[in-house]
Design a protein around this motif. Structure first.
Motif, PDB file in Angstrom:
ATOM      1  N   THR A 116       0.851  -1.178   0.000  1.00  0.00           N
ATOM      2  CA  THR A 116       0.000   0.000   0.000  1.00  0.00           C
ATOM      3  C   THR A 116       0.890   1.231   0.000  1.00  0.00           C
ATOM      4  O   THR A 116       2.044   1.162   0.415  1.00  0.00           O
ATOM      5  CB  THR A 116      -0.916   0.062   1.240  1.00  0.00           C
ATOM      6  OG1 THR A 116      -0.101   0.102   2.410  1.00  0.00           O
ATOM      7  CG2 THR A 116      -1.841  -1.124   1.298  1.00  0.00           C
ATOM      8  N   GLN A 117       0.346   2.346  -0.489  1.00  0.00           N
ATOM      9  CA  GLN A 117       1.072   3.616  -0.468  1.00  0.00           C
ATOM     10  C   GLN A 117       0.091   4.748  -0.251  1.00  0.00           C
ATOM     11  O   GLN A 117      -1.081   4.641  -0.605  1.00  0.00           O
ATOM     12  CB  GLN A 117       1.808   3.868  -1.786  1.00  0.00           C
ATOM     13  CG  GLN A 117       3.060   3.083  -1.962  1.00  0.00           C
ATOM     14  CD  GLN A 117       3.808   3.495  -3.225  1.00  0.00           C
ATOM     15  OE1 GLN A 117       3.483   4.473  -3.890  1.00  0.00           O
ATOM     16  NE2 GLN A 117       4.807   2.705  -3.581  1.00  0.00           N
ATOM     17  N   TRP A 118       0.591   5.840   0.326  1.00  0.00           N
ATOM     18  CA  TRP A 118      -0.169   7.075   0.507  1.00  0.00           C
ATOM     19  C   TRP A 118       0.359   8.127  -0.447  1.00  0.00           C
ATOM     20  O   TRP A 118       1.529   8.166  -0.750  1.00  0.00           O
ATOM     21  CB  TRP A 118       0.061   7.643   1.906  1.00  0.00           C
ATOM     22  CG  TRP A 118      -0.675   6.992   3.015  1.00  0.00           C
ATOM     23  CD1 TRP A 118      -0.160   6.085   3.897  1.00  0.00           C
ATOM     24  CD2 TRP A 118      -2.022   7.202   3.402  1.00  0.00           C
ATOM     25  NE1 TRP A 118      -1.109   5.716   4.804  1.00  0.00           N
ATOM     26  CE2 TRP A 118      -2.273   6.400   4.518  1.00  0.00           C
ATOM     27  CE3 TRP A 118      -3.051   8.003   2.904  1.00  0.00           C
ATOM     28  CZ2 TRP A 118      -3.489   6.375   5.155  1.00  0.00           C
ATOM     29  CZ3 TRP A 118      -4.267   7.970   3.550  1.00  0.00           C
ATOM     30  CH2 TRP A 118      -4.477   7.157   4.652  1.00  0.00           C
ATOM     31  N   GLN A 119      -0.508   9.006  -0.867  1.00  0.00           N
ATOM     32  CA  GLN A 119      -0.131  10.225  -1.584  1.00  0.00           C
ATOM     33  C   GLN A 119      -0.664  11.371  -0.740  1.00  0.00           C
ATOM     34  O   GLN A 119      -1.824  11.360  -0.351  1.00  0.00           O
ATOM     35  CB  GLN A 119      -0.764  10.221  -2.974  1.00  0.00           C
ATOM     36  CG  GLN A 119      -0.388  11.376  -3.875  1.00  0.00           C
ATOM     37  CD  GLN A 119       1.012  11.273  -4.421  1.00  0.00           C
ATOM     38  OE1 GLN A 119       1.963  11.429  -3.688  1.00  0.00           O
ATOM     39  NE2 GLN A 119       1.135  11.021  -5.702  1.00  0.00           N
ATOM     40  N   GLN A 120       0.170  12.332  -0.413  1.00  0.00           N
ATOM     41  CA  GLN A 120      -0.204  13.403   0.504  1.00  0.00           C
ATOM     42  C   GLN A 120      -1.101  14.460  -0.118  1.00  0.00           C
ATOM     43  O   GLN A 120      -1.071  15.613   0.278  1.00  0.00           O
ATOM     44  CB  GLN A 120       1.052  14.078   1.065  1.00  0.00           C
ATOM     45  CG  GLN A 120       1.764  13.271   2.114  1.00  0.00           C
ATOM     46  CD  GLN A 120       0.923  13.044   3.353  1.00  0.00           C
ATOM     47  OE1 GLN A 120       0.681  11.908   3.718  1.00  0.00           O
ATOM     48  NE2 GLN A 120       0.468  14.084   4.001  1.00  0.00           N
ATOM     49  N   LEU A 121      -1.878  14.106  -1.115  1.00  0.00           N
ATOM     50  CA  LEU A 121      -2.849  15.021  -1.678  1.00  0.00           C
ATOM     51  C   LEU A 121      -4.004  14.205  -2.222  1.00  0.00           C
ATOM     52  O   LEU A 121      -3.883  13.016  -2.441  1.00  0.00           O
ATOM     53  CB  LEU A 121      -2.238  15.888  -2.785  1.00  0.00           C
ATOM     54  CG  LEU A 121      -1.717  15.164  -4.019  1.00  0.00           C
ATOM     55  CD1 LEU A 121      -2.070  15.972  -5.248  1.00  0.00           C
ATOM     56  CD2 LEU A 121      -0.213  15.021  -3.937  1.00  0.00           C
ATOM     57  N   THR A 122      -5.124  14.868  -2.385  1.00  0.00           N
ATOM     58  CA  THR A 122      -6.285  14.182  -2.930  1.00  0.00           C
ATOM     59  C   THR A 122      -6.262  14.307  -4.446  1.00  0.00           C
ATOM     60  O   THR A 122      -6.331  15.410  -4.978  1.00  0.00           O
ATOM     61  CB  THR A 122      -7.589  14.783  -2.374  1.00  0.00           C
ATOM     62  OG1 THR A 122      -7.525  14.786  -0.952  1.00  0.00           O
ATOM     63  CG2 THR A 122      -8.786  13.979  -2.826  1.00  0.00           C
ATOM     64  N   LEU A 123      -6.144  13.189  -5.108  1.00  0.00           N
ATOM     65  CA  LEU A 123      -6.154  13.156  -6.562  1.00  0.00           C
ATOM     66  C   LEU A 123      -7.575  12.949  -7.050  1.00  0.00           C
ATOM     67  O   LEU A 123      -8.435  12.477  -6.302  1.00  0.00           O
ATOM     68  CB  LEU A 123      -5.265  12.012  -7.071  1.00  0.00           C
ATOM     69  CG  LEU A 123      -3.793  12.034  -6.648  1.00  0.00           C
ATOM     70  CD1 LEU A 123      -3.111  10.749  -7.087  1.00  0.00           C
ATOM     71  CD2 LEU A 123      -3.082  13.233  -7.240  1.00  0.00           C
ATOM     72  N   SER A 124      -7.824  13.272  -8.305  1.00  0.00           N
ATOM     73  CA  SER A 124      -9.123  12.935  -8.900  1.00  0.00           C
ATOM     74  C   SER A 124      -9.199  11.407  -8.987  1.00  0.00           C
ATOM     75  O   SER A 124      -8.181  10.706  -8.898  1.00  0.00           O
ATOM     76  CB  SER A 124      -9.254  13.550 -10.287  1.00  0.00           C
ATOM     77  OG  SER A 124      -8.409  12.869 -11.208  1.00  0.00           O
ATOM     78  N   THR A 125     -10.401  10.905  -9.190  1.00  0.00           N
ATOM     79  CA  THR A 125     -10.573   9.450  -9.280  1.00  0.00           C
ATOM     80  C   THR A 125      -9.706   8.874 -10.396  1.00  0.00           C
ATOM     81  O   THR A 125      -9.002   7.880 -10.188  1.00  0.00           O
ATOM     82  CB  THR A 125     -12.057   9.113  -9.539  1.00  0.00           C
ATOM     83  OG1 THR A 125     -12.835   9.678  -8.485  1.00  0.00           O
ATOM     84  CG2 THR A 125     -12.287   7.619  -9.601  1.00  0.00           C
ATOM     85  N   GLU A 126      -9.734   9.509 -11.565  1.00  0.00           N
ATOM     86  CA  GLU A 126      -8.953   9.000 -12.705  1.00  0.00           C
ATOM     87  C   GLU A 126      -7.455   9.058 -12.416  1.00  0.00           C
ATOM     88  O   GLU A 126      -6.720   8.110 -12.704  1.00  0.00           O
ATOM     89  CB  GLU A 126      -9.267   9.789 -13.982  1.00  0.00           C
ATOM     90  CG  GLU A 126     -10.661   9.586 -14.517  1.00  0.00           C
ATOM     91  CD  GLU A 126     -11.714  10.452 -13.800  1.00  0.00           C
ATOM     92  OE1 GLU A 126     -11.327  11.370 -13.038  1.00  0.00           O
ATOM     93  OE2 GLU A 126     -12.905  10.197 -13.994  1.00  0.00           O
ATOM     94  N   GLU A 127      -6.992  10.186 -11.854  1.00  0.00           N
ATOM     95  CA  GLU A 127      -5.566  10.315 -11.527  1.00  0.00           C
ATOM     96  C   GLU A 127      -5.149   9.287 -10.485  1.00  0.00           C
ATOM     97  O   GLU A 127      -4.088   8.663 -10.603  1.00  0.00           O
ATOM     98  CB  GLU A 127      -5.267  11.719 -11.005  1.00  0.00           C
ATOM     99  CG  GLU A 127      -5.381  12.804 -12.033  1.00  0.00           C
ATOM    100  CD  GLU A 127      -5.389  14.202 -11.428  1.00  0.00           C
ATOM    101  OE1 GLU A 127      -5.377  15.165 -12.208  1.00  0.00           O
ATOM    102  OE2 GLU A 127      -5.398  14.342 -10.184  1.00  0.00           O
ATOM    103  N   GLY A 128      -5.987   9.102  -9.470  1.00  0.00           N
ATOM    104  CA  GLY A 128      -5.665   8.135  -8.420  1.00  0.00           C
ATOM    105  C   GLY A 128      -5.572   6.717  -8.938  1.00  0.00           C
ATOM    106  O   GLY A 128      -4.665   5.962  -8.585  1.00  0.00           O
ATOM    107  N   GLU A 129      -6.519   6.333  -9.788  1.00  0.00           N
ATOM    108  CA  GLU A 129      -6.490   4.984 -10.358  1.00  0.00           C
ATOM    109  C   GLU A 129      -5.271   4.800 -11.253  1.00  0.00           C
ATOM    110  O   GLU A 129      -4.629   3.746 -11.234  1.00  0.00           O
ATOM    111  CB  GLU A 129      -7.782   4.705 -11.141  1.00  0.00           C
ATOM    112  CG  GLU A 129      -9.041   4.689 -10.300  1.00  0.00           C
ATOM    113  CD  GLU A 129      -9.188   3.475  -9.396  1.00  0.00           C
ATOM    114  OE1 GLU A 129      -8.443   2.487  -9.558  1.00  0.00           O
ATOM    115  OE2 GLU A 129     -10.059   3.514  -8.512  1.00  0.00           O
ATOM    116  N   ALA A 130      -4.930   5.818 -12.033  1.00  0.00           N
ATOM    117  CA  ALA A 130      -3.745   5.745 -12.906  1.00  0.00           C
ATOM    118  C   ALA A 130      -2.476   5.686 -12.070  1.00  0.00           C
ATOM    119  O   ALA A 130      -1.565   4.897 -12.361  1.00  0.00           O
ATOM    120  CB  ALA A 130      -3.714   6.936 -13.861  1.00  0.00           C
TER     121      ALA A 130
END
Length: 194
Positions: A116-130
């Motif tokens: 698992t990994q975290w990203q310290q910002l909220t991405l859009s759904t498409e960006e997050g899935e990519a």
């Protein structure tokens, strides 16, 4: 190790597994990048990653309390000699984070690896899935996995990869990186998870 897994509670087993993974990750980082961390740094990283993993599951548990637990989705095994990697992203707008997870299994359904990994910002759904798919592909490469079938539940992402959609958005720049990884290996497939 097997005795530990039989006799200890979930939290202890999880912390030990995370520590072993951190040691393995440090070993690979030394071999491939000539980076070395001290035992204290490895232990601290394992502790932090375990706490983040627990936090993700607690947040997800709070978000999913109205969702029925019964699923009609059935995992299908990959071809012999291949691994399947299921990838997904989770979005925690209130916490300002995006999380992802990936699970690699062989054609017998046996667990081979996961992370698992975290990203310290909220991405859009498409960006997050990519982003999740790209991280899983990088993980496969770092582990030496060669024949991998990646499975995502994002129709938008899978279509963008298959049609080689071009553009200047953050989403499409991640898709470009994914396409480059695929181009560099003939043993990668992208599937849509139903």
């Amino acid at each position: 190790m097997f005795a530990l897994c039989r006799n200890e509670d979930y939290a202890t087993i999880g912390r030990v597994a995370m520590l072993l993974w951190s040691i393995w990750h440090n070993r690979n980082d030394k071999i491939w990048n000539d980076n070395v961390r001290s035992p204290n740094q490895i232990g601290r990283a394992a502790f932090d990653q375990w706490n983040e993993w627990i936090a993700v599951h607690k947040l997800r548990g709070n978000d999913d309390h109205d969702v029925p637990l019964v699923s009609t989705i059935r995992w299908e095994k990959p071809r012999i000699g291949w691994l399947k990697c299921n990838v997904d992203a989770a979005f925690f707008v209130d916490a300002g984070r995006t999380a992802m997870g990936a699970c690699f299994r062989n054609n017998a359904g046996e667990f081979m690896a996961g992370f698992t990994q975290w990203q310290q910002l909220t991405l859009s759904t498409e960006e997050g899935e990519a982003w999740a798919l790209l991280q899983a592909m990088n993980e496969a490469k770092s582990r030496g996995f060669e024949s991998v079938q990646f499975e995502s539940d994002s129709q938008v992402l899978v279509d963008a990869i298959r049609t080689k959609r071009r553009g200047n958005s953050e989403f499409l720049s991640i898709v470009d990186e994914i396409i480059l990884v695929i181009f560099m290996s003939s043993e990668i497939e992208i599937w849509l998870e139903y």
